[in-house]
Enzyme design. Structure first.
Site, PDB file in Angstrom:
ATOM      1  CE1 TYR A 265      13.466  -7.335  41.852  1.00 17.99           C
ATOM      2  CE2 TYR A 265      14.730  -5.926  40.372  1.00 17.99           C
ATOM      3  CZ  TYR A 265      14.651  -7.041  41.197  1.00 17.99           C
ATOM      4  OH  TYR A 265      15.751  -7.857  41.360  1.00 17.99           O
ATOM      5  CD  GLU A 351      35.128  -2.293  19.869  1.00 17.61           C
ATOM      6  OE1 GLU A 351      34.922  -3.404  20.385  1.00 17.61           O
ATOM      7  OE2 GLU A 351      35.795  -2.140  18.833  1.00 17.61           O
ATOM      8  CG  ASP A 403      38.958  -3.769  19.548  1.00 16.72           C
ATOM      9  OD1 ASP A 403      39.713  -2.816  19.781  1.00 16.72           O
ATOM     10  OD2 ASP A 403      38.409  -4.441  20.450  1.00 16.72           O
TER      11      ASP A 403
END
Length: 522
Positions: A265, A351, A403
């Site tokens: 910015y 995770e 997972d």
């Protein structure tokens, strides 16, 4: 005999938790204790504050350690010893050679100057500073030197010629690097028959990403490119590079930190998209030879940590057993963390945030002394760097809980061998030898996971799984290969939350205790 965590400091004699109970008290060194009344100290929700005239006290919480904790701790200590022996067997030592800082992220070993940014050797005349680096307080630099140096000769290892890696630099050295580039630009412009100026930038393209088994991480190769101001195609990118270096110099001179969004910015019309300024930021780091965090530009915090660890963050004492149920946000300013202390036996890398919150609320780290960390999915730079520091300083095993799908393994791979976007800084961001604790494809049958909790892999999942079978970090681990082959063959995946089908606290009361007790990790 009760054990207080204040007596457990890594590097000193380790406290041995009993099989009955142990007390958790505030871990504060003398310099953090106060002679004040301490009336402003807030009690925890479950520990009401008892007040006496002129003083304030907090009741100590008493937690009951798990009945099988002794077996779990024995398994973790056995793993830690085997890992230390393995590391000692492959460790490359430098001996008593002098290590000195040189220009652009180089190091001086004996009479040789090794440029870690280009992988080439140069003469002693190239050195701009002869200050000896304190390797005792710079474990990252020491590790890089050991990796890139041939222990038999003490010189640059020819196998790694051309490898681009950066080192930690203090603010003044980074500013010097930017100023040298600025002087070089001015020299090119003022030269006779000047054709403008150009930058030489190490290539971060996919074709220049190399996995080095000896280093156990992805690094940049020796390819380099140029950005010429007078080239129509390169003019804008050259301008952005110049502008970013100008802004970085301002930030460093003020000794402050900003986010990548702040940087974008400052000149939206020039950058147009944040990906432009983000990419150039990494380029500037490789040009100077420093880590991206040394540029004082960080990403917003994302990771969380809770458990048996204490540290000082920019002068403030942090006890991660007293940070509430959610734990402590891992700050983007990892360089401001000092005096790390822990009596944990292992780090549990999770995770999913949902699984992390379950363990945090159940105070799993008190039942089995550990540190629990999550990056809420794909890991950010701060979490990766924090984990790397814990492994380096505490020297305890890291156990991964992800997972049971190809993307869970991809996340572990980023922690272990690095990402391609940040390959130039992989030495400080990677944590080799993470053990895969779960959820593994073989666990689905072993723990009788219900069919409704098993998900069919998509074509994309299967394709990703087959591609991962060709990845170096998978191929060098036969046990991981076997698990991934089961996943691809059965075309079945599952999330960690699937274990909740047996009960909301099944993961903390049955699954993890059994895994840890049996030493069931790969």
């Amino acid at each position: 005999m009760p054990v207080t965590s204040s007596s457990a400091r890594r590097g000193s004699k380790r406290a041995q938790p009993s099989s009955t109970s142990f007390k958790i008290s505030k871990i504060r060194s003398d310099e953090h204790d106060s002679d004040d009344d301490n009336d402003d100290v807030k009690p925890s929700a479950s520990s009401p504050k008892k007040r006496t005239k002129g003083s304030a006290e907090i009741n100590k919480k008493v937690f009951t350690i798990a009945s099988d904790a002794d077996a779990v701790l024995a398994a973790c200590r056995k793993l830690r010893k085997s890992m230390m022996k393995s590391n000692a067997a492959v460790k490359r030592t430098i001996g008593k050679t002098d290590i000195k800082s040189t220009s652009k992220g180089s190091i001086k070993i004996g009479n040789d100057v090794i440029n870690l940014s280009s992988g080439s050797s140069s003469s002693e005349e190239d050195a701009y500073d002869d200050d000896t680096i304190n390797t005792a307080s710079s474990t990252t630099l020491t590790r890089r030197v050991e990796d890139l140096v041939d222990s038999s000769t003490g010189k640059a290892n020819p196998k790694f010629e051309g490898v681009v890696e950066v080192i930690n630099m203090d603010t003044s050295k980074v500013m010097d690097g930017i100023e040298r580039i600025a002087v070089n630009i001015a020299s090119q412009i003022l030269a006779v028959r000047s054709k403008g100026f150009q930058f030489e930038v190490p290539s971060r393209s996919a074709g220049n990403q190399i996995y080095v088994p000896e280093l156990e991480r992805i690094v940049l190769g020796k390819k380099k490119g140029t950005r010429t101001f007078l080239n129509v195609k390169e003019c804008r990118k050259t301008t952005i590079t110049t502008r970013v270096m100008q802004l970085l110099h301002q930030v460093l001179s003020k000794e402050i930190h900003i986010t990548k969004r702040d940087l974008f910015y400052t000149d939206v019309k020039l950058f147009v998209d944040q990906s432009e300024s983000d990419g150039v930021l990494d380029d500037v780091a490789t040009m100077i030879g420093c880590t991206r965090s040394n540029l004082h530009v960080v990403a917003s915090d994302k990771g969380l940590v809770v458990g048996r660890i204490n540290f000082v963050e920019d002068g403030d004492f942090i006890d991660c057993t007293r940070m509430g149920v959610g734990g402590k946000a891992i700050p983007p300013y990892i360089d401001k963390i000092t005096d790390i202390q822990s009596d944990a036996e292992f780090v549990l890398l999770v995770e999913k945030e949902a699984a992390y919150m379950r363990m945090a609320e159940d105070r799993f780290y008190h039942k089995y002394p550990c540190i629990i960390i999550t990056a809420k999915g794909q890991p950010d730079v701060a979490t990766r760097m924090f984990l790397s520091r814990l492994k380096s300083e505490l020297k305890i095993p890291i156990l991964g809980l992800v997972d049971s799908d190809p993307y869970g393994l991809k996340i572990l791979s980023v922690y272990m061998s690095g990402s391609k976007n940040m390959s130039y800084d992989s030495a400080s961001l990677t944590t080799p030898d993470i053990k895969w604790l779960g959820l593994r494809p073989s666990d689905l049958d072993r723990y009788d996971l219900p069919e409704q909790c098993r998900l069919k892999m998509t074509e994309s999942d299967i394709k990703t799984g087959k591609e991962m079978l060709k990845e170096d970090f998978i191929m060098q681990n036969p046990a991981w290969m076997k698990e991934l082959q089961i996943m691809v063959k059965t075309k079945t995946k599952a999330e960690i939350q699937a274990l909740s089908s047996f009960g909301f606290q099944y993961i903390t009361e049955v699954y993890l205790p059994r895994k840890l007790r049996e030493g069931d990790w790969l």
